[in-house]
Design a protein around this motif. Structure first.
Motif, PDB file in Angstrom:
ATOM      1  N   PHE A 158      16.861 118.459  54.327  1.00  0.00           N
ATOM      2  CA  PHE A 158      17.994 117.524  55.134  1.00  0.00           C
ATOM      3  C   PHE A 158      18.151 118.808  56.465  1.00  0.00           C
ATOM      4  O   PHE A 158      18.347 120.073  56.167  1.00  0.00           O
ATOM      5  CB  PHE A 158      18.840 117.383  54.519  1.00  0.00           C
ATOM      6  N   VAL A 159      18.082 118.441  57.605  1.00  0.00           N
ATOM      7  CA  VAL A 159      18.507 119.202  58.733  1.00  0.00           C
ATOM      8  C   VAL A 159      19.691 118.453  59.574  1.00  0.00           C
ATOM      9  O   VAL A 159      19.526 117.381  59.647  1.00  0.00           O
ATOM     10  CB  VAL A 159      17.258 119.506  59.634  1.00  0.00           C
ATOM     11  N   ASP A 160      20.610 119.258  60.041  1.00  0.00           N
ATOM     12  CA  ASP A 160      21.524 118.517  60.801  1.00  0.00           C
ATOM     13  C   ASP A 160      21.853 119.622  62.073  1.00  0.00           C
ATOM     14  O   ASP A 160      21.655 120.829  61.847  1.00  0.00           O
ATOM     15  CB  ASP A 160      22.830 118.102  60.181  1.00  0.00           C
ATOM     16  N   ALA A 161      22.173 118.859  63.096  1.00  0.00           N
ATOM     17  CA  ALA A 161      22.466 119.942  64.275  1.00  0.00           C
ATOM     18  C   ALA A 161      23.187 119.237  65.489  1.00  0.00           C
ATOM     19  O   ALA A 161      22.933 117.994  65.484  1.00  0.00           O
ATOM     20  CB  ALA A 161      21.211 120.448  64.924  1.00  0.00           C
ATOM     21  N   ASN A 162      24.115 119.980  66.189  1.00  0.00           N
ATOM     22  CA  ASN A 162      24.250 119.546  67.327  1.00  0.00           C
ATOM     23  C   ASN A 162      22.925 119.982  68.296  1.00  0.00           C
ATOM     24  O   ASN A 162      22.624 120.984  68.474  1.00  0.00           O
ATOM     25  CB  ASN A 162      25.414 120.288  68.132  1.00  0.00           C
ATOM     26  N   PRO A 163      22.212 118.986  69.147  1.00  0.00           N
ATOM     27  CA  PRO A 163      20.895 118.961  69.589  1.00  0.00           C
ATOM     28  C   PRO A 163      20.839 120.130  70.607  1.00  0.00           C
ATOM     29  O   PRO A 163      21.802 119.997  71.702  1.00  0.00           O
ATOM     30  CB  PRO A 163      20.514 117.779  70.011  1.00  0.00           C
TER      31      PRO A 163
END
Length: 450
Positions: A158-163
């Motif tokens: 899983f990966v998350d971010a503010n792009p």
């Protein structure tokens, strides 16, 4: 699990996505949209479902992983979603253990010893939190630990971010399905992406926070409210292509790939050390025998004065640097006093700006344009600031850029690589012994990576 708890519609869409055929998932979007919450929720569900499984949440800096995940998100998810589960919190090693023996670990990729320890284990799921700060090399390395064999389970990442920029590896991998290093095609069915924005999480955030997001400058609003990947800023002095075109890598053993005749540590200190304070910029740079600029390390972070002084002195000793440079517009003589309280023997010079930030930065950008400036390995956070800072006269620049400009100006002015237009004044005389060493051309041997 508490059957009364309900995910928001967009979080439920993410949870359904996790049940599909993909093996790597990117949740990208604005700030406070519930991305991290639903991923941690999924990891703990799998920890319950598969006894003895191991899971990990990794962030670039361990201090950020501890504060945002261990002390915040993880506490919320366990309390709200799993009130009947008995968790054991291992606060020394920072992992959570379930009754069935499953574990969820917290890691920071900036802690070499801890990272090596964790990379000795295998995991069923990996979560890279705030991955805009994580390099492609770190992403591919930690993927090798996604190898725990559990009957009936598929390892998931899983990966998350503010792009960030569209040049970031997340966009290349999850949108373009292209390997950033080889430019070869990736298997699209392995990857899945979902955009989640704060207006889809209204029941969990305040209207005041939304008002704050709506009041941001356009570029930041697109990133932190609208969750959009950005092109290089039209007003930026640097572009991704410019930085990537001259990048060089460390040797396989971690040593520097060039001999340097001078190294400096530049500090742009924050005014205060509160949780909401700016970061203290700390950049390590050197000048080679080819008179090219080499940016070696970025140790920027939120520190107390004692912490940034210790960090700067440690880098000074590790790289056998010639001098520490401190920008004194805010800190005055306090910077030198704090540094000498850590190590009285350091060579230190304070600098004071006499021109605006854009005027000081432009000649440094020109060195990059001439192909005479090189970043050693990826310096992701620094490079993100460089390619998104909309350079305008009188406009505040990020601390990393400020520290970089001070380091580069000292190194390049000294060797005539730039003109005197980037003026600042010194409050100490040069160290004559070190100046003589430069004149003799004595080589500095490459040092080990810290």
């Amino acid at each position: 699990m508490d059957t009364t708890f309900k995910l928001t519609p967009i979080q439920n869409q993410a949870a359904q996505l996790f049940l599909g055929h993909a093996r790597e998932f990117l949740l990208v979007g604005g700030s406070r949209s519930g991305k991290s919450f639903v991923i941690v929720h999924q990891q703990l569900r799998m920890a319950q479902q598969y006894p003895g499984s191991r899971h990990i949440i990794a962030r670039y800096r361990f201090s950020h992983a501890k504060n945002s995940i261990w002390l915040d998100t993880l506490k919320k998810v366990t309390r709200v979603c799993f009130p009947d589960e008995k968790f054991t919190w291992r606060n020394t090693d920072f992992y959570l253990q379930l009754e069935n023996g499953s574990q969820l670990w917290i890691a920071g990729l900036d802690d070499k010893d801890r990272t090596e320890k964790i990379l000795g284990m295998e995991f069923l799921t990996v979560f890279l939190n705030e991955a805009s700060q994580i390099s492609y090399e770190a992403y591919t390395t930690i993927k090798t630990r996604l190898a725990q064999k559990v009957d009936g389970a598929q390892p998931l990442l899983f990966v998350d971010a503010n792009p960030p920029s569209k040049k970031h590896w997340m966009y290349r991998v999850f949108v373009e399905h292209t390997d950033p290093e080889s430019n070869t095609n990736l298997l699209p069915t392995r990857y899945a992406m979902l955009k989640m924005n704060p207006d889809q999480n209204l029941e969990n955030i305040s209207t005041e926070y939304l008002d704050t997001l709506n009041s941001l400058p356009l570029r930041k609003r697109k990133r932190f409210r609208d969750g959009e990947f950005a092109d290089d800023s039209e007003g930026a002095l640097w572009t991704d292509d410019l930085l990537n075109g001259t990048r060089i890598c460390r040797n396989p053993d971690g040593t520097l790939p060039v001999a340097l005749k001078r190294i400096v540590i530049a500090i742009d200190p924050a005014v205060s050390s509160k949780d909401t304070s700016d970061e203290t910029g700390i950049i390590v740079a050197g000048i080679g025998f080819d008179n090219h600029l080499y940016v070696i390390d970025d140790a920027t972070g939120q520190y107390s004065p004692t912490e940034w002084a210790r960090k700067a002195v440690a880098l000074y000793n590790h790289y056998r640097a010639d001098r520490i440079i401190g920008e004194v517009n805010n800190g005055g003589d306090l910077i030198e006093a704090v540094l000498r309280n850590v190590d009285a023997k350091i060579s230190y010079r304070s600098v004071h700006a006499t021109r605006d930030k854009l005027t000081r930065a432009e000649p440094i950008a020109a060195i990059y344009e001439q192909g005479k400036a090189h970043h050693i390995n990826e310096l992701l956070e620094l490079e993100l600031e460089m390619t998104t800072w909309e350079a305008q006269k009188g406009k505040r620049s990020p601390n990393r850029i400020d520290a970089l400009v001070w380091a580069a100006t000292d190194l390049c002015l000294r060797l005539g690589a730039i003109s005197g237009q980037a003026k600042f004044h010194f409050r100490q005389k040069p160290n004559l012994k070190q100046s003589r060493l430069l004149q003799t051309g004595q080589k500095r041997l490459p040092t080990q990576n810290g």
